[in-house]
Design a protein around this motif. Structure first.
Motif, short mmCIF file in Angstrom:
data_model
loop_
_atom_site.label_atom_id
_atom_site.label_comp_id
_atom_site.label_asym_id
_atom_site.label_seq_id
_atom_site.Cartn_x
_atom_site.Cartn_y
_atom_site.Cartn_z
N THR A 109 0.83 -1.20 0.00
CA THR A 109 0.00 0.00 0.00
C THR A 109 0.86 1.25 0.00
OG1 THR A 109 -1.63 -1.21 1.30
CG2 THR A 109 -1.88 1.17 1.22
N LYS A 110 0.43 2.27 -0.73
CA LYS A 110 1.09 3.57 -0.68
C LYS A 110 0.54 4.33 0.52
CE LYS A 110 0.01 2.46 -4.29
NZ LYS A 110 -0.25 1.12 -4.86
N VAL A 111 1.43 4.88 1.35
CA VAL A 111 1.01 5.54 2.58
C VAL A 111 1.63 6.92 2.67
CG1 VAL A 111 1.00 5.45 5.10
CG2 VAL A 111 0.81 3.32 3.79
N ILE A 112 0.81 7.91 3.07
CA ILE A 112 1.32 9.22 3.48
C ILE A 112 0.96 9.39 4.95
CG2 ILE A 112 1.22 11.72 3.18
CD1 ILE A 112 0.43 11.31 0.30
N LEU A 113 1.99 9.55 5.78
CA LEU A 113 1.81 9.68 7.22
C LEU A 113 2.20 11.09 7.66
CD1 LEU A 113 1.49 8.47 10.16
CD2 LEU A 113 3.93 7.94 10.02
#
Length: 285
Positions: free
Chosen positions: A191-195
């Motif tokens: 999964t692509k994640v922006i945190l």
């Protein structure tokens, strides 16, 4: 060269105030490759959550834009699901029913009822909450609630998962356990994640790339740091790693020695604004 799966292109946003226009972001520019975990970090008020809200489609950029798989996005959609700091569970619905909300919205015409149930239970298993299907939110801990929020997000099968300081309200042990769970899930699902985070150790531990924001107003990307650490990552081993501590020092240096300040001449700002609209049109075409 890696494909730019997702990109913010020269994004700026302005808000009207009684004292005139306030420029919160000016020329924010970065991209995410397939499977990357990206953290955005900066001082309070630097516009981290504003960036996330633009990506989610909750705010409209004044100029520039967001490109996802070659197409501009400017409104909310299930391809960009958000996990907030507050779990945001419906208190009158069970754990199962809270996750079902998103699944029914996205898959109503694509899955049968039995398939949806299987999918809901699968995502609750991913976050280790399948034992609590019928529990109400008031019957589970804060960390468990956040796990349910993450399951709800994953169950919508988003192209990008957006996380706005999701561990900020948790105690240290629960926070560490949930960080490890998210890293395991991200590896399994690619999964692509922006945190969004304010925690330096969290950013280095979890990320493939750290986006360091300059101080506002008119905040922008001050520095990008690629994190080259093997996965899976063990926090105990990494605490003894010279490489981990080097990355940690780089982030701390930007935040506290440079104080998030980067030079950006006025002429460059003007060129950024002039070129942003043309740039986003070209990239989305």
């Amino acid at each position: 060269m890696a494909n730019k799966f997702f990109e913010l292109s020269q994004v700026g946003i302005e808000f009207p105030t009684p004292n005139g226009v306030f420029t919160a972001l000016d020329g924010v520019d970065f991209y995410i490759n397939e499977g990357e975990f990206v953290s955005i970090i900066g001082h309070s008020g630097c516009g981290k959550s504003t960036v996330l809200n633009i990506v989610a489609g909750l705010y409209q950029a004044t100029y520039g834009g967001v490109i996802l798989e070659g197409k501009e996005v400017n409104e909310p959609g299930p391809d960009r699901a958000v996990v907030f700091q507050s779990h945001a569970l419906m208190p009158w619905l069970s754990v199962y029913e809270n996750v079902a909300l998103g699944v029914e919205q996205v898959f109503k015409a694509k899955k049968t009822k039995s398939e949806m149930r299987e999918w809901i239970e699968h995502n609750l298993r991913l976050v280790k909450m399948d034992h609590a299907l019928d529990k109400m939110p008031h019957e589970i801990s804060g960390g468990m609630k956040q796990r349910v929020g993450i399951a709800r997000c994953l169950a919508m099968q988003p192209k990008v998962m957006l996380m706005d300081e999701p561990f900020g309200a948790l105690d240290a042990i629960t926070r560490a356990n949930l960080q490890d769970s998210v890293m395991e899930i991200q590896k399994e699902l690619n999964t692509k994640v922006i945190l969004i985070t304010h925690d330096v150790d969290e950013a280095v531990l979890m990320s493939d790339k750290i986006v360091m924001m300059s101080n506002g107003p008119a905040a922008r990307v001050g520095q990008l740091l690629e994190i080259d650490l093997d996965r899976p990552r063990d926090r105990i081993d990494l605490s003894k790693s010279d490489q981990f501590n080097y990355y940690r020092q780089q982030v701390l240096s930007f935040l506290y020695e440079k104080k998030g300040v980067v030079e950006f001449p006025q002429t460059a700002q003007e060129e950024s604004r002039e070129g942003a609209k043309e740039s986003i049109t070209d990239k989305a075409s």
